[in-house]
Scaffold this active site. Sequence first.
Site, PDB file in Angstrom:
ATOM      1  N   ASP A  87      -9.501  -7.728  12.127  1.00 14.13           N
ATOM      2  CA  ASP A  87      -9.476  -9.057  12.169  1.00 14.13           C
ATOM      3  C   ASP A  87     -10.670  -9.680  12.937  1.00 14.13           C
ATOM      4  O   ASP A  87     -11.232 -10.691  12.595  1.00 14.13           O
ATOM      5  CB  ASP A  87      -8.217  -9.417  12.705  1.00 14.13           C
ATOM      6  CG  ASP A  87      -7.502  -8.402  13.763  1.00 14.13           C
ATOM      7  OD1 ASP A  87      -8.521  -7.657  14.206  1.00 14.13           O
ATOM      8  OD2 ASP A  87      -6.474  -8.232  14.100  1.00 14.13           O
TER       9      ASP A  87
ATOM     10  N   ASP B 290       0.942  -1.109   0.055  1.00  7.56           N
ATOM     11  CA  ASP B 290       0.073   0.045  -0.005  1.00  7.56           C
ATOM     12  C   ASP B 290       0.794   1.338  -0.054  1.00  7.56           C
ATOM     13  O   ASP B 290       0.306   2.321  -0.034  1.00  7.56           O
ATOM     14  CB  ASP B 290      -0.938  -0.058   1.288  1.00  7.56           C
ATOM     15  CG  ASP B 290      -2.282  -0.202   0.835  1.00  7.56           C
ATOM     16  OD1 ASP B 290      -2.509  -0.819  -0.236  1.00  7.56           O
ATOM     17  OD2 ASP B 290      -3.335  -0.038   1.599  1.00  7.56           O
TER      18      ASP B 290
END
Length: 704
Positions: A311, A167
């Site tokens: 997550d 990224d």
Amino acid sequence: MKKFLSILLVLALLPVAVLVIITPMDSQKQYIFGLLSIGVLFLMGFSKKRSVSVIMVVMSILLSTRYMYFRLTQTLHFNSEIETILGMGLFLAEVYVWVMLLLSYLQTVWPLKREIVPLPDDMSLWPSVDVYIPTYNEPLEVVRDTVLAAQCIDYPRDKINIYLLDDGKRREFAVFAADVGVGYITRNDNNHAKAGNLNHAMKLTQGELICVFDCDHVATRIFLQATVGGFLQDPKLALVQTPHYFYSPDPFERNLSVGRNIPNEGALFYGPIQQGNDNWNATFFCGSCAVIRRSALEEIGGFAVETVTEDAHTALKLQRRGWGSAFIDIPLAAGLATERLVLHVIQRTRWARGMTQIFRLDNPLLGRGLTIQQRLCYLSAMLYYQFALPRIAFVTAPLAYLLFNLNIIHSSASLIFAYALPHLFLAIYVNSRMNGRHRYSFWGEIYDLVLAFHIVLPTVVTMIFPKRGKFNVTDKGALLDVGYFDFGVVRPHLIIALLLAAGVIAGIVRACAHDYFGVDPRVIALNVGWGLYSLIFLLAAIAVARETRQTRKTIRIDAEIPVLLHYASGIVSRSHTADLSMGGCRIVAPDGRHQDDEIEEIELLLQSGAILIPVKTVASDEAFIRLMFEDIPLSRRRELVRVVLSRADAWINPPKPQDNPFRSMGTIIRCVFDLFWLTWKNRRENRRLRAQHARAAAGEEGNV
């Protein structure tokens, strides 16, 4: 039939439990009852059976609930508005601790020791796997070995694809990916941070399973063979999570004198808690070192993007849809812990904010799809991060009486102590018995106190405005050339510690002249003891801010590997390593030749072949030679990763000794003593150096 008999037994014992909880006693009878309970607990402690542990848990719950009933019915009478506010605040903090105690027992009393499911002999049946390594601003030195370790995973080459998800859109990462032969994926924006990065990669890849590693987590060679088999056995299994093991010390391990002798801060979660969650099909996805079924992710729309803890939220969504999860309690990968306390606080603040967001936006108690046990496991995780206000309330509560003469508990000191003693003793003893190899007694208070003053505002604000806040990346791999004390992190701790010290002194003065002040010395003794107890843990938390030097880039691992030493003269000697890292090694000196002849290269002798590495001697003595590796080509470095970091047993260490609460308290007191001793020692050394500089400067002026 067995289940029916168990229900009948519980119903028969329920009236007895109610009587134990609600029967009032004076202080003398309560002391006798409490001491008898403690005595029975000690006798039961000689047995190591799981059934005995369950009985001890029930005893602890009954005595803790009895204490809370006493607090509710006999101590909530106040004489002023300020006493009412402070007293009710303290009582609510105790209610919070009681609820967390019950939830923690639910999670840890029945841990599931899951075994590895072997893969079939026919490799054509093995599923294809995409390995994702997301990165944003981490240096290539941190990411490089993670990628090389992924390439060392023992899995059919035609069934595994490795992708570096950058990224940060950095050219050197693209060049590195091309050089080592892995996929490189980037995108035009950074929407939804890590979760968005993973979701973008899902659109460009096709593997049946997705394996995620944080960019500092190096996998062992058996990672996929140990985790993939369960997906073939159970078509409804969506997630297999493994522990986050850290091969570098965290701030507690590095900065505290006894830090290396206690279990890591995360050992409790990546042990009994996750094993208990697994028993209830409530294993949490922890963002790394995990394998997920692609079809399950596609069913929920990919990795969750609504919160900064993508997550745990992803696992929650999967389990709401009826998918299964599993936890394998074997360290199959290892990463870098947060190097400095301020980074640790930033990371945990993000976790606290994210779990609070899930509580508000996708509350596990509401909605469909979860069992009661799953809801309670998630509730435990989310409520845990609300510990800041209760911790602050407990630490500061004795100041109300010691400094301001406010009575926030309406009861005699002897009665409070008589009810509180069995409640606290049983809770400490039972937790020590069940989780003592993963979390030593009292250390949880230090871990929480370090964070409490920093996460209290973010959690409160997020509870009110759940969509505020953004994902932040935890810096890894930094070095620290000079040690220092981070006053900024522990400034609120220092203020409260000074107030507590003043309160304790004021309490002792009032106790010595109790006739003059007209106070009950037992009440003063109770509050002084409480204040000293809080002060010890505050000072231990403050000690963590004494940042020590971190000058070694790579962590050395004990490994005995045969080597050939190539000297500049052309002579070759045979020896073996004493320890090994990605930056160098320590060799057992075969003879005294190294003192006269320079070592130019070493040759590591492996079963798969030999690795020739150029080296430079750093230091040597009669017993050992310390060598530093020079520039290593990527192909050789991959083989070195295979030897050092990717061995199947690289991170399997013997468990810590069983906890002893008295010894654990002693180690905490030692940390406090070392804080004062080292501070005094450093100041004396600084004064000596300043004096030397002053004398040197005066001598130079005299010469002029």
